[in-house]
Design an enzyme around this catalytic site. Sequence first.
Site, mmCIF file in Angstrom:
data_model
loop_
_atom_site.group_PDB
_atom_site.id
_atom_site.type_symbol
_atom_site.label_atom_id
_atom_site.label_comp_id
_atom_site.label_asym_id
_atom_site.label_seq_id
_atom_site.Cartn_x
_atom_site.Cartn_y
_atom_site.Cartn_z
ATOM 1 N N ASN A 1 -7.428 1.442 10.285
ATOM 2 C CA ASN A 1 -6.075 1.628 10.832
ATOM 3 C C ASN A 1 -6.190 1.624 12.348
ATOM 4 O OD1 ASN A 1 -5.560 2.096 8.154
ATOM 5 N ND2 ASN A 1 -4.890 4.214 8.394
ATOM 6 N N GLU B 1 -3.515 -0.313 8.283
ATOM 7 C CA GLU B 1 -2.322 0.067 9.055
ATOM 8 C C GLU B 1 -2.408 -0.538 10.442
ATOM 9 O OE1 GLU B 1 -1.296 4.200 9.474
ATOM 10 O OE2 GLU B 1 -1.772 4.605 7.370
ATOM 11 N N TYR C 1 -4.022 1.554 16.187
ATOM 12 C CA TYR C 1 -2.781 1.593 16.975
ATOM 13 C C TYR C 1 -3.034 1.377 18.473
ATOM 14 C CZ TYR C 1 -0.506 2.989 12.710
ATOM 15 O OH TYR C 1 -0.036 2.971 11.428
ATOM 16 N N GLU D 1 -7.175 8.253 6.684
ATOM 17 C CA GLU D 1 -7.406 8.884 7.983
ATOM 18 C C GLU D 1 -7.870 10.333 7.869
ATOM 19 O OE1 GLU D 1 -3.827 8.296 10.269
ATOM 20 O OE2 GLU D 1 -4.040 6.130 10.296
ATOM 21 N N HIS E 1 -2.838 10.871 1.136
ATOM 22 C CA HIS E 1 -2.293 10.619 2.472
ATOM 23 C C HIS E 1 -1.633 11.933 2.919
ATOM 24 C CE1 HIS E 1 -0.761 7.226 5.265
ATOM 25 N NE2 HIS E 1 -0.429 8.374 5.845
ATOM 26 N N ARG F 1 0.851 -1.184 0.000
ATOM 27 C CA ARG F 1 0.000 0.000 0.000
ATOM 28 C C ARG F 1 0.890 1.237 0.000
ATOM 29 N NH1 ARG F 1 -2.754 2.826 4.899
ATOM 30 N NH2 ARG F 1 -3.858 4.429 3.746
HETATM 31 O O1 IFM Z 1 2.795 7.379 10.201
HETATM 32 C C1 IFM Z 1 1.424 7.414 10.406
HETATM 33 C C2 IFM Z 1 0.684 7.256 9.094
HETATM 34 O O2 IFM Z 1 1.065 8.210 8.165
HETATM 35 C C3 IFM Z 1 -0.803 7.394 9.327
HETATM 36 N N1 IFM Z 1 -1.254 6.534 10.376
HETATM 37 C C4 IFM Z 1 -0.518 6.514 11.607
HETATM 38 C C5 IFM Z 1 0.964 6.322 11.331
HETATM 39 C C6 IFM Z 1 1.755 6.306 12.654
HETATM 40 O O3 IFM Z 1 1.544 7.488 13.356
#
Ligand code: IFM
Length: 481
Positions: free
Chosen positions: A302, A379, A304, A173, A128, A84
């Site tokens: 995505n 992500e 985290y 995002e 992006h 990607r």
């Molecule tokens: O690096 C970023 C990415 O560009 C978008 N999502 C989160 C990642 C980590 O912060």
Amino acid sequence: MSDSQSDAASGAFPPGFLWGAATASYQIEGAAREDGRTPSIWDTFSHTPGKVLGGDTGDVAVDHYHRWREDVGLMKQLGLGAYRFSVSWPRVQPTGRGPAVQRGLDFYRRLVDELLASGIQPALTLYHWDLPQELEDAGGWPERDTALRFADYAAIVADALGDRVENWITLNEPWCSSFLGYGSGVHAPGRTDHLATLRAAHHLNLAHGLGAQRLRAAMPARNRIAISLNTAVVRPLTQSPEDQDAARRIDALANGIFDGPLLDGAYPEDLIADTARLTDWSFVRDGDLAAINHPLDALGLNYYTPSLVSRADDNAAAPRADGHGTTEHSPWPCADDIAFHQTPGERTAMGWTVDPTGLYDLLMRYTRKAPDLPLYITENGAAYDDKPDPDGQVRDPERLAYLRAHLGTVRRAIQDGADVRGYYLWSLLDNFEWSYGYSKRFGAVYVDYATQARTIKASGHWYAELAKTGRLPKEPADSMT
Ligand code: IFM
């Protein structure tokens, strides 16, 4: 039990599960002034003193614009089935208007052809975060015209690459583009205006919808159109009605503002009510919601870390730290009375708590909300303070543990009925981590920024084993860990 559920129960991911890695143009390409590229908002922002740690910029980044062939070679070594990447808007349509620049498009065509020749599926993200600066000068995402410009840009890229790229993602995002770019100002263009934040969110949604229409019209029917959302997993600090209401409000601002119009064709009523003192949402015009509700072929998620919120007793005491830096300005409109808390547990170098249960909850939430929509994790990953050992190897056991735990919950979600088709590790390479500059390393591949030498980290070798077998390896891939 479906086939994919029984595969998951037996410890394997379903056959055909896509193992990928992700990057973004401004974070890796460099070559900021080559071949007709004009500045994006991130060029301007990173060159503004005090905006990015250490004064870092994406001028050179990891020089992928020149080293793309070597980087595809690394993907082959990692056994990736998919890659990607994002297209830099100012590289293919400088200033965001008018005709395309062939040299810019040729770069992506060469990259895509090399991927296809290597058996790696390209997944192309159109946006992006590198908005052409001239469009920001004309008002940026708070202005409707930017969405129309995006639709034209989408058509340009579809005409050039629609015959060879099957996986398309309109936006990455949009929450970050609107809430961090126009609310807290920690991202480009660095504005701090909550009305502009909500207007930007709507025009990003509209850009997605209009862009999806243009993609659909220009491309073969087999191509898939998706969007990548960083939907938040919002949890209340306590079960008190006040904290639960705080979680509901942040959920509406983080998720409903995007998945409402995208999936239900409407902004949630509570979001409209919660923000009524700021706007009557009259910037939403007739026909916009139908455009945004254009059918998707897949949803990119995505993930985290989760968010933990409470109602603050004292507005002035509400902490601003919400995983995107402690900022003077809150990204969240009409939410000054909501406090963000650190979730308990180990943290990555970003200060983000490692909590794979959030990924499970996210996958099950969208399984319930959009049962017919295939899901991709577009992500997931972690930053750690990686350093090569004296033998030149990069051992990153924390990242390996992070990936193993998160992928374990993906497998569990599949077992529980989630239609997850693929996973993109963030990121292929260490790169420019926005306002943190080069201080945070997310890559499966370590980059020595002085020499641009690349070294696959231990977690990258582990991931290669996973991609090859489709099973979570029991032990680390080799003695390096
Ligand atoms: O690096 C970023 C990415 O560009 C978008 N999502 C989160 C990642 C980590 O912060």
